[in-house]
Scaffold this motif. Structure first.
Motif, mmCIF file in Angstrom:
data_model
loop_
_atom_site.group_PDB
_atom_site.id
_atom_site.type_symbol
_atom_site.label_atom_id
_atom_site.label_comp_id
_atom_site.label_asym_id
_atom_site.label_seq_id
_atom_site.Cartn_x
_atom_site.Cartn_y
_atom_site.Cartn_z
ATOM 1 N N HIS A 210 0.170 5.558 -1.171
ATOM 2 C CA HIS A 210 0.935 6.688 -0.651
ATOM 3 C C HIS A 210 2.051 7.163 -1.585
ATOM 4 N N ASP A 211 2.143 6.553 -2.780
ATOM 5 C CA ASP A 211 3.064 7.034 -3.812
ATOM 6 C C ASP A 211 4.520 7.002 -3.368
ATOM 7 N N ARG A 212 4.910 5.894 -2.676
ATOM 8 C CA ARG A 212 6.263 5.786 -2.146
ATOM 9 C C ARG A 212 6.997 4.625 -2.818
ATOM 10 N N LEU A 213 8.218 4.890 -3.247
ATOM 11 C CA LEU A 213 9.031 3.925 -3.991
ATOM 12 C C LEU A 213 9.303 2.640 -3.206
ATOM 13 N N GLU A 214 9.463 2.729 -1.902
ATOM 14 C CA GLU A 214 9.817 1.528 -1.139
ATOM 15 C C GLU A 214 8.716 0.458 -1.135
ATOM 16 N N PRO B 256 0.803 -1.230 0.000
ATOM 17 C CA PRO B 256 0.000 0.000 0.000
ATOM 18 C C PRO B 256 0.835 1.278 0.000
ATOM 19 N N SER B 257 2.059 1.204 0.507
ATOM 20 C CA SER B 257 2.872 2.424 0.495
ATOM 21 C C SER B 257 3.128 2.903 -0.937
ATOM 22 N N ALA B 258 3.108 2.005 -1.902
ATOM 23 C CA ALA B 258 3.287 2.403 -3.307
ATOM 24 C C ALA B 258 1.980 2.887 -3.922
#
Length: 122
Positions: A47-51, A42-44
């Motif tokens: 939340h638009d996060r590379l990790e 879900p962070s990708a």
């Protein structure tokens, strides 16, 4: 977690693969196709996060490095590259990898001849 697929289409790389000695001296152009299923967090996607995803640039760099090691057979180059990707990116669960030699030295007219392999975690 969601399963997503990285698609790399027609990555062109000059390399020195081939059964004939001249092919390993002069080299040729190869086209790489990759579809890699991976667990995307879900962070990708929220939340638009590379990790939370697989870094595509790192995947491309890995393919480019493996293509610089000459092989007599495309089967060897594909197998070596697929295994490295599976080892370096644990979130990848399945890969379809095709390497095609453009304009191969054959007594026939064709756009390319390649080898496709599938890799998956058991």
């Amino acid at each position: 977690m969601t399963t997503a697929t990285i698609c790399i289409d027609s990555l062109r790389i000059h390399a020195r693969h081939g059964a004939l000695p001249q092919e390993r001296i002069v080299g040729a152009w190869f086209s790489v196709q990759l579809q890699a299923d991976f667990l995307c967090s879900p962070s990708a996607y929220l939340h638009d996060r590379l990790e939370g995803t697989v870094n595509y640039a790192s995947v491309v760099a890995c393919i480019q490095e493996e293509m610089q090691t000459p092989s007599a057979l495309l089967e060897h180059a594909v197998h070596r590259t697929g295994n490295r990707l599976m080892a370096e990116f644990p979130q990848i669960t399945r890969i379809s990898l095709t390497i095609t030699k453009e304009n191969p030295p054959l007594n026939a007219q064709c756009g390319g001849i390649g080898v496709k392999m599938l890799f998956s975690r058991a």
